[in-house]
Design a protein around this motif. Structure first.
Motif, PDB file in Angstrom:
ATOM      1  N   PRO A   1      -2.252  -1.436  -7.418  1.00  0.00           N
ATOM      2  CA  PRO A   1      -2.964  -1.696  -6.332  1.00  0.00           C
ATOM      3  C   PRO A   1      -2.313  -2.635  -5.666  1.00  0.00           C
ATOM      4  O   PRO A   1      -1.513  -2.892  -4.636  1.00  0.00           O
ATOM      5  N   VAL A   2      -2.806  -3.682  -5.985  1.00  0.00           N
ATOM      6  CA  VAL A   2      -3.021  -5.163  -5.500  1.00  0.00           C
ATOM      7  C   VAL A   2      -1.742  -6.495  -5.890  1.00  0.00           C
ATOM      8  O   VAL A   2      -3.291  -6.970  -7.387  1.00  0.00           O
ATOM      9  N   ALA A   3      -1.098  -7.273  -6.354  1.00  0.00           N
ATOM     10  CA  ALA A   3      -0.884  -8.041  -6.919  1.00  0.00           C
ATOM     11  C   ALA A   3       0.313  -8.539  -6.450  1.00  0.00           C
ATOM     12  O   ALA A   3       0.826  -8.003  -5.684  1.00  0.00           O
ATOM     13  N   LYS A   4       0.431  -9.458  -6.529  1.00  0.00           N
ATOM     14  CA  LYS A   4       2.261 -10.749  -6.956  1.00  0.00           C
ATOM     15  C   LYS A   4       2.576 -10.103  -8.044  1.00  0.00           C
ATOM     16  O   LYS A   4       2.422 -10.643  -9.258  1.00  0.00           O
ATOM     17  N   GLY A   5       3.657  -9.966  -7.066  1.00  0.00           N
ATOM     18  CA  GLY A   5       5.130 -10.024  -8.224  1.00  0.00           C
ATOM     19  C   GLY A   5       4.976  -8.016  -8.173  1.00  0.00           C
ATOM     20  O   GLY A   5       4.642  -7.452  -7.381  1.00  0.00           O
ATOM     21  N   PRO A   6       5.936  -7.497  -9.270  1.00  0.00           N
ATOM     22  CA  PRO A   6       6.327  -6.025  -8.716  1.00  0.00           C
ATOM     23  C   PRO A   6       5.110  -4.959  -9.555  1.00  0.00           C
ATOM     24  O   PRO A   6       4.526  -6.134 -10.260  1.00  0.00           O
ATOM     25  N   GLN A   7       4.826  -4.561  -8.725  1.00  0.00           N
ATOM     26  CA  GLN A   7       3.429  -3.359  -8.513  1.00  0.00           C
ATOM     27  C   GLN A   7       3.604  -2.647  -9.840  1.00  0.00           C
ATOM     28  O   GLN A   7       3.197  -1.916 -10.488  1.00  0.00           O
ATOM     29  N   VAL A   8       4.554  -1.612 -10.321  1.00  0.00           N
ATOM     30  CA  VAL A   8       5.628  -0.665 -10.772  1.00  0.00           C
ATOM     31  C   VAL A   8       5.929  -1.026 -11.843  1.00  0.00           C
ATOM     32  O   VAL A   8       6.844  -1.938 -12.143  1.00  0.00           O
ATOM     33  N   ILE A   9       5.451  -0.317 -13.064  1.00  0.00           N
ATOM     34  CA  ILE A   9       4.987  -1.085 -14.311  1.00  0.00           C
ATOM     35  C   ILE A   9       6.040  -0.229 -15.130  1.00  0.00           C
ATOM     36  O   ILE A   9       5.876   1.273 -15.491  1.00  0.00           O
TER      37      ILE A   9
ATOM     38  N   GLN B   1       1.434  -1.413   0.431  1.00  0.00           N
ATOM     39  CA  GLN B   1      -0.088  -0.335  -0.336  1.00  0.00           C
ATOM     40  C   GLN B   1       0.655   1.751  -0.370  1.00  0.00           C
ATOM     41  O   GLN B   1       0.711   1.893  -0.698  1.00  0.00           O
ATOM     42  N   ASN B   2       2.064   1.426   0.769  1.00  0.00           N
ATOM     43  CA  ASN B   2       2.945   2.197  -0.008  1.00  0.00           C
ATOM     44  C   ASN B   2       3.516   2.127  -0.938  1.00  0.00           C
ATOM     45  O   ASN B   2       3.622   3.957  -1.221  1.00  0.00           O
ATOM     46  N   ILE B   3       3.691   1.744  -1.575  1.00  0.00           N
ATOM     47  CA  ILE B   3       4.526   1.344  -1.907  1.00  0.00           C
ATOM     48  C   ILE B   3       3.706   2.343  -3.524  1.00  0.00           C
ATOM     49  O   ILE B   3       3.640   3.684  -4.748  1.00  0.00           O
ATOM     50  N   TYR B   4       2.216   1.746  -3.247  1.00  0.00           N
ATOM     51  CA  TYR B   4       1.690   1.718  -4.814  1.00  0.00           C
ATOM     52  C   TYR B   4       1.162   3.344  -4.529  1.00  0.00           C
ATOM     53  O   TYR B   4       1.171   4.454  -5.405  1.00  0.00           O
ATOM     54  N   ASN B   5       1.092   4.010  -2.454  1.00  0.00           N
ATOM     55  CA  ASN B   5       0.697   6.202  -2.361  1.00  0.00           C
ATOM     56  C   ASN B   5       1.592   6.198  -3.088  1.00  0.00           C
ATOM     57  O   ASN B   5       1.356   7.739  -3.270  1.00  0.00           O
ATOM     58  N   GLU B   6       3.418   6.297  -3.102  1.00  0.00           N
ATOM     59  CA  GLU B   6       4.232   6.277  -3.518  1.00  0.00           C
ATOM     60  C   GLU B   6       4.273   6.874  -5.079  1.00  0.00           C
ATOM     61  O   GLU B   6       4.627   8.046  -5.593  1.00  0.00           O
ATOM     62  N   TYR B   7       4.282   5.623  -5.742  1.00  0.00           N
ATOM     63  CA  TYR B   7       3.988   5.682  -7.323  1.00  0.00           C
ATOM     64  C   TYR B   7       3.047   5.605  -7.394  1.00  0.00           C
ATOM     65  O   TYR B   7       3.171   5.740  -8.990  1.00  0.00           O
ATOM     66  N   SER B   8       2.148   5.786  -7.532  1.00  0.00           N
ATOM     67  CA  SER B   8       1.384   6.124  -8.595  1.00  0.00           C
ATOM     68  C   SER B   8       1.109   7.568  -8.773  1.00  0.00           C
ATOM     69  O   SER B   8       0.187   8.057  -9.298  1.00  0.00           O
ATOM     70  N   GLN B   9       2.143   8.262  -7.799  1.00  0.00           N
ATOM     71  CA  GLN B   9       1.948   9.771  -7.756  1.00  0.00           C
ATOM     72  C   GLN B   9       3.414  10.747  -8.568  1.00  0.00           C
ATOM     73  O   GLN B   9       3.188  11.271  -9.149  1.00  0.00           O
ATOM     74  N   LYS B  10       3.983   8.773  -9.559  1.00  0.00           N
ATOM     75  CA  LYS B  10       4.998   9.499 -10.667  1.00  0.00           C
ATOM     76  C   LYS B  10       4.737   9.188 -11.557  1.00  0.00           C
ATOM     77  O   LYS B  10       5.664   8.418 -12.493  1.00  0.00           O
TER      78      LYS B  10
END
Length: 497
Positions: free
Chosen positions: A187-195, A124-133
């Motif tokens: 938001p929620v997935a197995k493996g890397p979240q950032v594409i 959730q922290n990763i999503y919140n941070e990188y969704s802004q980038k």
């Protein structure tokens, strides 16, 4: 013991960038799951972490009632007051449960719950941070390969560079540094979240911002960018300062600025286009290096235009496999049809030929009844052009058509062909042969043939006043010819004498 648990919570909080309250909540949920697995009861169990002792206490929560119907969830008033005399109806009481009896299986369950909760918080922290980038450029290192996909370490997390987002002109090795833009965060997935992506047009924009200071400070604006990865790209730029040339600033001294971007894209060709709010001028700039003769807006609503070029420039404007015109069309947002000047002339000529050669149905004659149309068809007349060829005299010969009716039909046919306007695009010259000769020109040609002397353009024959009809000219020519034949024998006689 308390120091060890507290230190562990703080350490995990710093490493994973997670709030300590989240870790404590995960610890309490883990103890609840372990207790339910051990006691196998339907009681409502709660847990509470004591930061002073470092212990997690387990309680069975029951509601105070007058008559107990469900012993697992309810307790009588008498039993509750033995625990605490201040309790009343509908209050809740917490009954402590021992935790030292929990075995190895319960402890393993607690561990899994804690790991799961911490992992969810981290995601959730990763999503919140990188969704802004999203759309920003990031630097990473190729960590490993999973089939055709590449796992890239971007610092706080691992990201994925899928095959569809890779340029076909590029290859990578493990440990190699890589630049890419973030295109999606799951938001929620197995493996890397950032594409990541190396083919998105935003990569071009970000590279231009890095290499060209005028774009970074806003003096030059990148209006649009399109590219076919590994082959060619087009970037439209505009300047907010009229003293700054946007194209020259992007190219740099001897191409120093643009060459660094080309190297980053592994040799991809880049065309820098001067942006314009005029669609025609913008299209001409976008089709560089081809030289454009003219741009015709065909349909502004559907954003369609035609670009006219010289014959030798047509292949350059279209590009290899249509690449140049395809990229230009994407860049300006219009559908572009490239035609040579000769093709456009032939197209206009074919339109004119179709207008002059196409037959007009008899049904288009105004004021002519269906009965008359049937009579004309019975006489072998199928179109209006045939009526004009026959003339009024021959129409009278058709059974059932009198003098007045023939005149009415001829008038309707002439009205139908009174005026034909043909729109010719500006800049396209039509051959003079298309223009039909006027009646005066026809009469002049006839007189010249009779007299053998040329007449001036504005001069009428001496014996033909202005306004003489075509039939009179033809009759006069016939009479002149007959007179010439009649006098021929006399002249021969005189010669023999």
């Amino acid at each position: 013991m308390s120091n060890i648990i507290t230190q562990t919570i703080e350490q995990i909080s710093k490493e994973k960038n997670i709030d300590p309250k989240v870790i404590i909540a995960a610890l309490e949920d883990a103890m609840i799951a372990a207790s339910r697995k051990y006691y196998k009861t339907n009681e409502e169990i709660s847990a509470r972490f004591d930061p002073e002792t470092g212990l997690v206490e387990i309680f069975a929560v029951k509601r105070v009632v007058e008559n107990v119907e469900n012993p697992s969830l309810e307790i009588s008033v008498e039993e509750a007051r033995q625990i605490d005399e201040s309790l009343a109806l509908d209050d809740t009481v917490e009954l402590p449960k021992p935790t030292d009896v929990l075995g190895r299986i319960a402890a393993q369950t607690a561990k899994q719950v804690i790991l799961q909760k911490v992992r969810e918080a981290e995601r959730q922290n990763i999503y919140n941070e990188y969704s802004q980038k999203i759309g920003e450029l990031v630097n990473g290192i190729v960590k490993r390969f999973e089939g055709p996909d590449i796992i890239v370490d971007i610092g706080k997390t691992e990201s994925l560079l899928p095959l569809r987002e890779q340029s076909r002109a590029e290859t990578y090795k493990q440990g190699e540094r890589i630049r890419a833009v973030i295109v999606k965060v799951l938001p929620v997935a197995k493996g890397p979240q950032v594409i990541l992506s190396r083919t998105d047009p935003q990569l071009l924009v970000r590279l231009f911002e890095m290499e060209i200071p005028e774009i970074y400070d806003g003096t030059i604006v990148v209006k649009n960018a399109v590219h076919e990865p590994g082959d060619r790209a087009k970037v439209a730029v505009a300047s907010t300062d009229r003293d700054v040339d946007p194209v020259g600033a992007c190219v740099g001294m001897k191409g120093s600025r643009i060459n660094s971007i080309i190297r980053e894209l592994r040799g991809e060709k880049i065309d820098i286009v001067q942006w314009s709010d005029d669609a025609a001028q913008y299209a001409a700039n976008a089709l560089n290096p081809a030289k454009i003769s003219k741009v015709l807006i065909i349909d502004p609503a559907e954003r369609r235009m035609e670009v006219i070029v010289e014959e030798k420039q047509q292949s350059l404007a279209i590009g290899k496999k249509g690449q140049n015109v395809r990229l230009a069309s994407k860049l300006i947002g219009w559908q572009i049809d490239v035609k040579s000047e000769e093709q456009k002339k032939q197209e206009v000529l074919s339109v004119m030929e179709s207008l002059t050669s196409s037959s007009t149905s008899l049904g288009e004659l105004e004021g002519v009844s269906e009965r008359l149309v049937e009579k004309l068809r019975e006489a072998g007349i199928e179109n209006v052009e045939r009526i004009l060829e026959m003339g009024e005299e021959k129409l009278k010969e058709i059974p059932g058509i009198g003098e007045k009716t023939a005149a009415k039909i001829m008038e309707a046919a002439r009205d139908l062909f009174e005026e034909v306007e043909i729109e010719v695009p500006e800049g396209i010259d039509l051959p003079a042969a298309i223009k039909a000769p006027s009646f005066e020109e026809k009469s002049r040609e006839t007189k010249e043939a009779i007299s053998g002397e040329p007449l001036h353009k504005d001069e009428h024959p001496p014996d033909q006043p202005a306004g003489t009809s075509e039939e009179e000219v033809a009759a006069e020519a016939s009479a002149a010819g007959g007179e010439s034949d009649a006098t021929a024998p006399d002249s021969k006689q005189e010669d023999s004498q």
